[in-house]
Design a protein around this motif. Structure first.
Motif, mmCIF file in Angstrom:
data_model
loop_
_atom_site.group_PDB
_atom_site.id
_atom_site.type_symbol
_atom_site.label_atom_id
_atom_site.label_comp_id
_atom_site.label_asym_id
_atom_site.label_seq_id
_atom_site.Cartn_x
_atom_site.Cartn_y
_atom_site.Cartn_z
ATOM 1 N N GLU A 63 -12.454 -20.214 21.174
ATOM 2 C CA GLU A 63 -11.603 -20.302 22.369
ATOM 3 C C GLU A 63 -10.123 -20.209 21.987
ATOM 4 O OE1 GLU A 63 -9.911 -20.597 26.019
ATOM 5 O OE2 GLU A 63 -11.974 -20.066 25.526
ATOM 6 N N LEU A 64 -9.736 -20.838 20.888
ATOM 7 C CA LEU A 64 -8.356 -20.755 20.414
ATOM 8 C C LEU A 64 -8.005 -19.311 20.066
ATOM 9 C CD1 LEU A 64 -5.828 -22.429 19.685
ATOM 10 C CD2 LEU A 64 -6.789 -22.663 17.387
ATOM 11 N N PHE A 65 -8.937 -18.604 19.427
ATOM 12 C CA PHE A 65 -8.722 -17.193 19.112
ATOM 13 C C PHE A 65 -8.531 -16.399 20.399
ATOM 14 C CE2 PHE A 65 -10.014 -12.865 18.234
ATOM 15 C CZ PHE A 65 -9.353 -12.598 17.051
ATOM 16 N N ARG A 66 -9.410 -16.640 21.382
ATOM 17 C CA ARG A 66 -9.342 -15.902 22.645
ATOM 18 C C ARG A 66 -8.059 -16.202 23.418
ATOM 19 N NH1 ARG A 66 -9.082 -16.356 27.632
ATOM 20 N NH2 ARG A 66 -9.310 -18.595 27.572
ATOM 21 N N SER A 67 -7.644 -17.458 23.436
ATOM 22 C CA SER A 67 -6.505 -17.825 24.276
ATOM 23 C C SER A 67 -5.153 -17.594 23.621
ATOM 24 C CB SER A 67 -6.630 -19.285 24.716
ATOM 25 O OG SER A 67 -6.514 -20.156 23.605
ATOM 26 N N GLU A 68 -5.053 -17.701 22.285
ATOM 27 C CA GLU A 68 -3.749 -17.593 21.645
ATOM 28 C C GLU A 68 -3.577 -16.363 20.755
ATOM 29 O OE1 GLU A 68 -1.952 -21.050 20.053
ATOM 30 O OE2 GLU A 68 -2.999 -22.382 21.452
ATOM 31 N N VAL A 69 -4.625 -15.977 20.041
ATOM 32 C CA VAL A 69 -4.483 -14.854 19.108
ATOM 33 C C VAL A 69 -4.617 -13.516 19.835
ATOM 34 C CG1 VAL A 69 -5.406 -13.740 17.036
ATOM 35 C CG2 VAL A 69 -5.271 -16.240 17.153
ATOM 36 N N LEU A 70 -5.643 -13.361 20.646
ATOM 37 C CA LEU A 70 -5.860 -12.066 21.296
ATOM 38 C C LEU A 70 -4.692 -11.597 22.155
ATOM 39 C CD1 LEU A 70 -9.637 -11.946 22.268
ATOM 40 C CD2 LEU A 70 -8.431 -10.630 20.545
ATOM 41 N N PRO A 71 -4.129 -12.437 23.027
ATOM 42 C CA PRO A 71 -2.989 -11.935 23.815
ATOM 43 C C PRO A 71 -1.820 -11.503 22.927
ATOM 44 C CG PRO A 71 -3.832 -13.976 24.766
ATOM 45 C CD PRO A 71 -4.521 -13.797 23.439
ATOM 46 N N ALA A 72 -1.535 -12.262 21.884
ATOM 47 C CA ALA A 72 -0.439 -11.900 20.976
ATOM 48 C C ALA A 72 -0.767 -10.622 20.214
ATOM 49 C CB ALA A 72 -0.155 -13.052 20.012
ATOM 50 N N ALA A 73 -2.018 -10.477 19.786
ATOM 51 C CA ALA A 73 -2.426 -9.259 19.072
ATOM 52 C C ALA A 73 -2.337 -8.052 19.993
ATOM 53 C CB ALA A 73 -3.838 -9.413 18.513
ATOM 54 N N ASN A 74 -2.764 -8.202 21.235
ATOM 55 C CA ASN A 74 -2.674 -7.089 22.187
ATOM 56 C C ASN A 74 -1.224 -6.693 22.436
ATOM 57 O OD1 ASN A 74 -5.421 -6.711 22.570
ATOM 58 N ND2 ASN A 74 -5.528 -8.192 24.220
ATOM 59 N N ALA A 75 -0.333 -7.688 22.510
ATOM 60 C CA ALA A 75 1.085 -7.387 22.719
ATOM 61 C C ALA A 75 1.694 -6.723 21.488
ATOM 62 C CB ALA A 75 1.840 -8.674 23.056
ATOM 63 N N LEU A 76 1.281 -7.161 20.311
ATOM 64 C CA LEU A 76 1.832 -6.635 19.060
ATOM 65 C C LEU A 76 1.293 -5.250 18.722
ATOM 66 C CD1 LEU A 76 3.488 -7.242 16.437
ATOM 67 C CD2 LEU A 76 1.346 -8.097 15.473
ATOM 68 N N ILE A 77 -0.014 -5.092 18.823
ATOM 69 C CA ILE A 77 -0.670 -3.859 18.383
ATOM 70 C C ILE A 77 -0.886 -2.901 19.546
ATOM 71 C CG2 ILE A 77 -2.789 -2.916 17.375
ATOM 72 C CD1 ILE A 77 -2.936 -5.566 15.741
ATOM 73 N N GLY A 78 -1.252 -3.429 20.683
ATOM 74 C CA GLY A 78 -1.482 -2.596 21.856
ATOM 75 C C GLY A 78 -2.786 -1.826 21.763
ATOM 76 N N ASP A 79 -2.967 -0.971 22.699
ATOM 77 C CA ASP A 79 -4.175 -0.157 22.786
ATOM 78 C C ASP A 79 -3.735 1.295 22.891
ATOM 79 O OD1 ASP A 79 -6.864 0.424 22.996
ATOM 80 O OD2 ASP A 79 -7.027 -0.087 25.110
ATOM 81 N N PRO A 80 -4.233 2.148 22.007
ATOM 82 C CA PRO A 80 -3.789 3.551 22.068
ATOM 83 C C PRO A 80 -4.259 4.241 23.343
ATOM 84 C CG PRO A 80 -5.658 3.341 20.590
ATOM 85 C CD PRO A 80 -5.261 1.939 21.007
#
Length: 94
Positions: A63-80
């Motif tokens: 849950e911590l990964f889903r709530s804190e890491v994923l949004p930041a990773a999506n903002a940092l890396i994005g989706d091509p």
């Protein structure tokens, strides 16, 4: 190289150099960013192996990964952007 052995000096070395996503949300995000920089990937598969964690601790970690890491990773890396669809050849009736 496939089939080769990786040795780690200690647990801290394992956490730093292995593919294991262990640590605070920021430490995990930093490792994901290093993977992206090195390999250019935008997708990662997380198996979420519980190891010796009790079920509650394991699900809290996910849950911590889903709530804190994923949004930041999506903002940092994005989706091509998806490539344009390939057109089908025109079918001419016989």
């Amino acid at each position: 190289m496939p089939g080769t052995r990786t040795d780690y000096a200690d647990y801290d070395d394992y956490v730093e150099r292995s593919s294991a996503l262990i640590g605070s949300p920021q430490e995990v995000l930093d490792k994901l960013a290093r993977y992206h920089e090195a390999f250019g990937h935008t997708t990662i598969s997380i198996g979420g192996h519980p190891g010796l964690l009790e079920r509650g601790a394991w699900t809290d970690s996910l849950e911590l990964f889903r709530s804190e890491v994923l949004p930041a990773a999506n903002a940092l890396i994005g989706d091509p952007a998806w490539p344009s669809p390939v057109g089908l050849p025109e079918v001419v009736p016989a």
